[in-house]
Design an enzyme around this catalytic site. Structure first.
Site, PDB file in Angstrom:
ATOM      1  N   HIS C  86      55.277  39.716  61.563  1.00 38.72           N
ATOM      2  CA  HIS C  86      55.464  41.174  60.865  1.00 38.72           C
ATOM      3  C   HIS C  86      56.807  40.973  59.514  1.00 38.72           C
ATOM      4  CE1 HIS C  86      56.629  45.268  59.789  1.00 38.72           C
ATOM      5  NE2 HIS C  86      55.661  45.721  60.660  1.00 38.72           N
ATOM      6  N   SER C 113      58.251  49.925  58.011  1.00 43.17           N
ATOM      7  CA  SER C 113      58.179  49.340  57.571  1.00 43.17           C
ATOM      8  C   SER C 113      57.612  49.710  55.249  1.00 43.17           C
ATOM      9  CB  SER C 113      56.881  48.189  57.457  1.00 43.17           C
ATOM     10  OG  SER C 113      56.778  47.890  58.867  1.00 43.17           O
ATOM     11  N   HIS C 161      26.012  49.116  14.215  1.00 44.96           N
ATOM     12  CA  HIS C 161      24.924  48.300  15.114  1.00 44.96           C
ATOM     13  C   HIS C 161      24.473  47.148  14.924  1.00 44.96           C
ATOM     14  CE1 HIS C 161      23.111  52.647  15.810  1.00 44.96           C
ATOM     15  NE2 HIS C 161      23.895  52.869  14.876  1.00 44.96           N
ATOM     16  N   GLN C 237      52.050  57.723  55.829  1.00 44.75           N
ATOM     17  CA  GLN C 237      53.520  56.360  55.893  1.00 44.75           C
ATOM     18  C   GLN C 237      53.470  55.492  54.714  1.00 44.75           C
ATOM     19  OE1 GLN C 237      51.559  52.842  58.203  1.00 44.75           O
ATOM     20  NE2 GLN C 237      53.042  53.296  59.675  1.00 44.75           N
ATOM     21  N   SER C 287      34.318  20.630  19.798  1.00 47.91           N
ATOM     22  CA  SER C 287      33.697  20.345  20.775  1.00 47.91           C
ATOM     23  C   SER C 287      33.474  19.230  21.619  1.00 47.91           C
ATOM     24  CB  SER C 287      32.525  20.684  20.295  1.00 47.91           C
ATOM     25  OG  SER C 287      31.230  20.321  20.798  1.00 47.91           O
TER      26      SER C 287
END
Lengths: 466, 466, 466, 466
Positions: C86, C113, C161, C237, C287
């Site tokens: 834990h 916690s 476009h 919690q 490349s």
């Protein structure tokens, strides 16, 4: 009958993108709510046929129920559901109302709702695969094949990173999509045919059917055989989700192939590139304010539809999780799967329309190719230098190209002046020198490969090229 | 060597979830950056072996390069990359530095970076599939098979919608996951083995290799055969993306099966249900403030990891789109695929640990079953009434259950008092009446089916049950 | 100390993309596991300070604990966790070991916690927002501002476009991203500062703290004030998830802006367009096989990283679901949030590097502009015709452009020959005619708007332009 | 008029989930295709009003156009689009047909299609936010507030990890959702009101409007003011996408809150828990085969709808990317945003229906609470021990709970027998001992907090509680 103007609808699939009557009706056969209920009734019929075959009820009872199931309509079922608040119970009631007291008990006998729902979806998606999806996708494939063959010798500059690389042919570029679409058609076929049904009852353990059958799995097989289906290895209240997950994955991953093709076509239509075009109708308006525009709206539409439908795969993965013998949190969501299919098909149909009028501008293709013609030879030059023993050919050629760019000269002019490189140049064969001076010949096996790819997929998928 | 504390790392996969040394090392063999470079070197070796076989270079050259490739390490390649800013060129340089002038040109001969990158990934994921992924998943499958067989007769209430439905056995519930995990193992195997390589050059048209080979596809096959791979039908600069898309889909959809199983186990551990438990170590703390808590943290963890990794499928679909003969926008993203594999395997390993100590609380299973024992018979009752000719059995039983709930009585007590129903009751056989009074017998073929499912998948996937 | 070669790591964030030492260390301050534990210890310290302030413990106890918390290190906590299994209990133990018997009880006093975990994450993400995220993003913003101002008068064809539309300036195009990035910086600032903590105990009802405080919400505020945080309106919690969801949304939507910018830059680098370039180092390889290539690898990388990290928003939406007062299925997944931040920042840093050397090719910008110069005037022509009373100007100009394209002539040549149009032409003012003949003037208020946008965001976000 | 049976539709939103007439019509006002065209016409009207105000055209012209725009209907526009193949040009033509030659030129004057489209969407989503979305969500909020207040003192066991933790009240559990839903309502309000319009022309540089206005931004403001909108800091052909991205994020993250609530309610309805129930109509069928089932179908439906719509956020993030001054690949996809809104609202309406009949089973709540009553005191016990100076209270209590479980005894029985612990026990005050023996008092400030949360949100959001 609840009817309304399509423009009252919310989904673009039910207004804007469903105005082509024939197309829309072809989808509806399998994918409308009407069709779904029809398929569910068909499963109830298959059930009672198997009961008759197993002598649990008489053939007359089966016939009676088959007739009744054939008569009902979706409105009636929905009206009944207002009372039952349960759609399959409503369906059952509607059938029962139409049959004799003797027949009534055998309607839905021993089954749970999702025996019907999941099995009906499996049949209809399976039949939609064969009767609708593959047909449309193959039509598109065929058009791509024809373009690929027609343009297999059209030399085009290959592009990587949006940069001119080494030559291909336009046919070869299209062959990429012949191959990828062919591959996805195969995947869809496989996944569509692999959809499964179930007649295993409320929790999948055949609790109810086992009251009447020693081998209830055999009974399940009998029912499914009527529908041309198989059972999964195991069921709970529902069929194992992975079959449908795979099916939707095959559709979504196919959609991505259409989107990638559309991106390529869009970009090849850029003003500066102009290698392909969409045919424009005489009266068609490109822009409401710029009358000179010719926009690649169809390819843009396909990309956009892909962005809409692709993320829905997440829904399928979430629907693989179902608590214990099932929770119902996949019920509403699974009702939207037909949308994905229609989204894909509507895009494929759009591509069919636009690709069948695809305009290739050979002049522009050549013009663009010529732009970097001289640089293109860098690759074969480096490789040939290397093969003739140059110890650092890549670096040598890289520096040479920088110099060529700066001086605005060509590689082959420069190379001769380099004391270091000249010895290698002198050893090149005539054929090799020709290649370095005619870069348009440097297309590898692009044309042959195009033919091969088309031939392969036309055989594998039985696509006849006229 | 660049080394650092694991706690300086960003990814939980590189700190929190990689602390089990053996596990982490087993992943690293295939999935670390070190492993990737090793596999890339192996492709360069396969290339030169094929060159030697085709008499383009001598066997001595091939041997020399193989030796050099075996010697290099990842740090060296990364250091070289600082100069080249190109990872494959860096690799090539590192090999070339180690070999003779004669051999230098044949390193990386005619290939483009992604001939190496994509092919290397195909081999390593393929080998990871066989050597790592399937092994771990089958270990988990085997444990599930053992639990299924062990608990095949443990009567448990089946649950749909989180509600008690009709009985199954706990083994049958686990058999669901045997079947679904088995199915996914098969899918992963298929997709992993179907990964493809390519040696087709910068744009896929074999431009460079065609300078030296009449049939460059044959040369490609020779290289790939060294690596136990096949080529795709068509390539551009990269392998067609669909093979890897299918592979990741198989992993993600398998992850969903683990998550669904974990959800079931979590819920069966709810305080009110308590049918299964995770073994808790003596010193283990459940909650930092509530010392009495026993939390299903491992199943929660698996579900949580699934939520992290499942959405990444979207990345794969996006990576199917690549402009023209490829853009590089899939390069960084594809480097994260190993994370998905590690996420899946780390969850599978966790389930192996926790399932091998799975505690089944038979008392609670029985207690829960007893809660609605009397109501469970509603289903067989309705079906039997129907089969004996009751015209509206479902409705009759539905009303009866409401009455039973109101009066806190049992169905079988009520039925006898109903004039309308009594005639049907009287016609039931002894066996049928026993079933209505002993609902724990109403488990259909749950036990047999469990055996069948286990047997089927143990045969199909060669999983030996000791 | 567990340390390993970075190349043994799985995540590219922990090898390939973390090699720039300074960058990586700046992330690590907030985002490594080491940093997380440090922040958790800081919350434990804030807690005890508030306890001292409220006279629950002495100031000496608080000091002792603060000193102890400052000494511990992450390895120690992980070692302790092996026992406790834990993580927060482990942290607490490590602090307790270092303090007196008197102080021990006040470590972690009354908290659960996730009081610590969630609060610690809120502080560190909040501090990372101010100290890291905004700083880097503003650096990028500043560079974009400078480019925008520098190029505010560079006439460029506007593109919609992918087609040439009407003119803008390059500065105006960059101003788009100044505005959108500015807007996202603002959103991140807001969401980062709005992160919340909690000290409300195991289920959020202040059960434990209420044992000692009449007004436990005041005590919560005291602790949070030490950390410069506020509490949410309600906690279980855990802190209400929406604060972190909004925060990650702000990051992801900012990432999309970077990706959109990168797409634009990539496309402007296409061989046929060539309007911008990435500076290339002398020795850099474009490349591995095509030595002449100059690839937009950095912009491609950013797009690719976006594809990797954007889908992870799905994880956040899933993590909004937590059963009852919480289940733990958001625990592992939330540990990956730092990856998203590092992904974003690493892309922003990359853009900073590449944009600071952005090369604009004014010649190509002009050349491309000239391509459709004559057609560009279609828009103002149509609008001017309309304003002078032409009843159907859009259609008239659309037909004219078709004719111009066919005859390879210009609109203004054609218009004069059209009896129907000439009357309108004759009424145009000199200034209007100049505009129709010098389309490069038709940029609207592009330059002024660029200045305005830059000025606006530099004020709003306090970005000083030197 | 194109009308059809709803059961011919593809989308479940247009058949199954749109059968409640009033609900569907309320959505349609803003979200149908009909509504969209109506809003677009309204933008054309706002435009001409601003023209009249700026004396570009006469008031008579503006009036004429307003009248014409009010008369047209969607069918007519779609018919016209068949010719123009451009939806906004079609709209413009339809208006122009109806007005005098003098007025014609001022229709759509200087604007581009997306000035109209994006602005119209901004208005309609903004008005839908106020008139539809917030109204429905506040109705739901109010019901939750009422439940929270009604049940604020109903002691319930708090659950974390599905395990019993420490007590809360049921009202406090509902207050969580009051707070989270309140927070999201606020976020939607903010994002909806922040939607922006634009009248900046084809590429956003006011090219056309600048022909007529010295300050075209002022003209833009005039138009937008008519529509109660503001302009973004910068536009291209489209409005900056982030405003709509934030808006959809607010909707999706709100949907997650509804899904989380639904999960909780589903689980509280599990057979073993049974703390809440859905009211079931007399004739309603739970299961087609198990007549005794009462399934939480409405909560399951909400979760399922969330799974369908949540992933669509990915589409929005993708639509943030648009090339240069825009590409059209966000056009089709953005048409689907109304679906997300309808999905959310249809779920909210469903929750309103089901929550207004929410049945709370106080007996079961108490029964479940009692199950672990004795263990619940572990937390206060450990904290009290600690506060009285026990050096290792957590560990001591952890061991005690293990012992209690083994011996089937209670903590408080055991503690007295422990020599080590007894001294601390003896020092506890009477009140503290009472608390350890009456764990139902250990609810912290659950009830007060519930009131506070309700009061806070009812003030902030002006929700009147009768």
């Amino acid at each position: 009958m609840i009817s309304r103007s399509v423009f009252d609808n919310i989904s673009p699939l039910d207004h804007r993108y469903s105005l082509r009557k024939e197309e829309f009706e072809s989808y509806g056969q399998y994918l409308s709510e009407k069709a779904k209920v029809k398929y569910q009734a068909a499963v109830e019929v298959a059930l009672v046929k198997a009961l008759a075959k197993g002598d649990v009820c008489s053939q007359a009872v089966a016939d009676e129920i088959e007739k009744a199931a054939g008569e009902l309509n979706v409105e009636e079922v929905y009206n009944e559901e207002k009372k039952t608040r349960h759609n399959i119970r409503a369906l059952v009631n509607c059938i029962q109302k139409r049959v004799s007291e003797e027949a009534k008990p055998y309607v839905h006998f021993t089954t749970t709702s999702f025996d019907i729902v999941d099995t009906a979806n499996a049949v209809r998606y399976k039949e939609a695969t064969e009767g609708l999806i593959l047909a449309i996708l193959k039509d598109l494939l065929k058009i791509l094949m024809e373009i690929a063959l027609r343009e297999k010798d059209t030399v085009q500059v290959g592009r990587t990173h949006g940069q001119h690389a080494v030559p291909i042919t336009f046919g070869f570029a299209v062959a990429e999509y012949v191959s990828r679409l062919g591959n996805r058609i195969q995947a869809i076929k496989l996944a569509g045919n692999n959809l499964r049904g179930k007649i295993a009852g409320a929790v999948g353990a055949y609790n109810a059917s086992h009251l009447f059958f020693d081998d209830p799995e055999k009974f399940e097989d009998d029912v499914l055989k009527e529908l041309n289906l198989e059972a999964a290895t195991h069921s709970t209240q529902i069929v194992e989700p992975e079959y449908i997950t795979d099916f939707v994955h095959s559709l979504v991953s196919c959609f991505s192939v259409l989107a990638s093709f559309s991106d390529d076509m869009r970009h090849l239509q850029r003003s500066e590139i102009g290698e392909v075009g969409e045919y424009f109708a005489k009266d068609q308006v490109g822009s409401s304010t710029m009358p000179h525009k010719r926009n690649p709206i169809n390819y843009e539409n396909v990309k956009s539809m892909w962005k809409e439908f692709m993320p829905r795969m997440i829904t399928q993965y979430q629907d693989q999780l179902s608590e214990h013998q099932r929770d119902l949190t996949n019920s509403a969501s699974s009702r939207f799967i037909p949308e994905i299919i229609v989204g894909l098909l509507s895009s494929a149909n759009r591509l069919i329309r636009v690709c069948s009028k695809l305009v290739v501008d050979h002049k522009n293709i050549e013009k663009n190719f010529d732009m970097n013609k001289e640089m293109i030879v860098a690759e074969p030059l480096y490789i040939l230098l290397a093969s003739y023993g140059h110890p650092d050919a890549h670096e040598a050629v890289r520096r040479l190209t920088l110099e060529a760019q700066e001086n605005n000269s060509t590689l082959r002019e420069l190379i001769k002046d380099k004391d270091e490189l000249k010895p290698y140049w002198d050893r090149l064969t005539e054929k090799q020198i020709e290649l370095l001076t005619k870069p348009e010949k440097y297309t590898g096996i692009a044309a042959e490969k195009t033919e091969k790819v088309v031939e392969y997929w036309s055989k594998v998928l039985n696509v006849d090229l006229d």
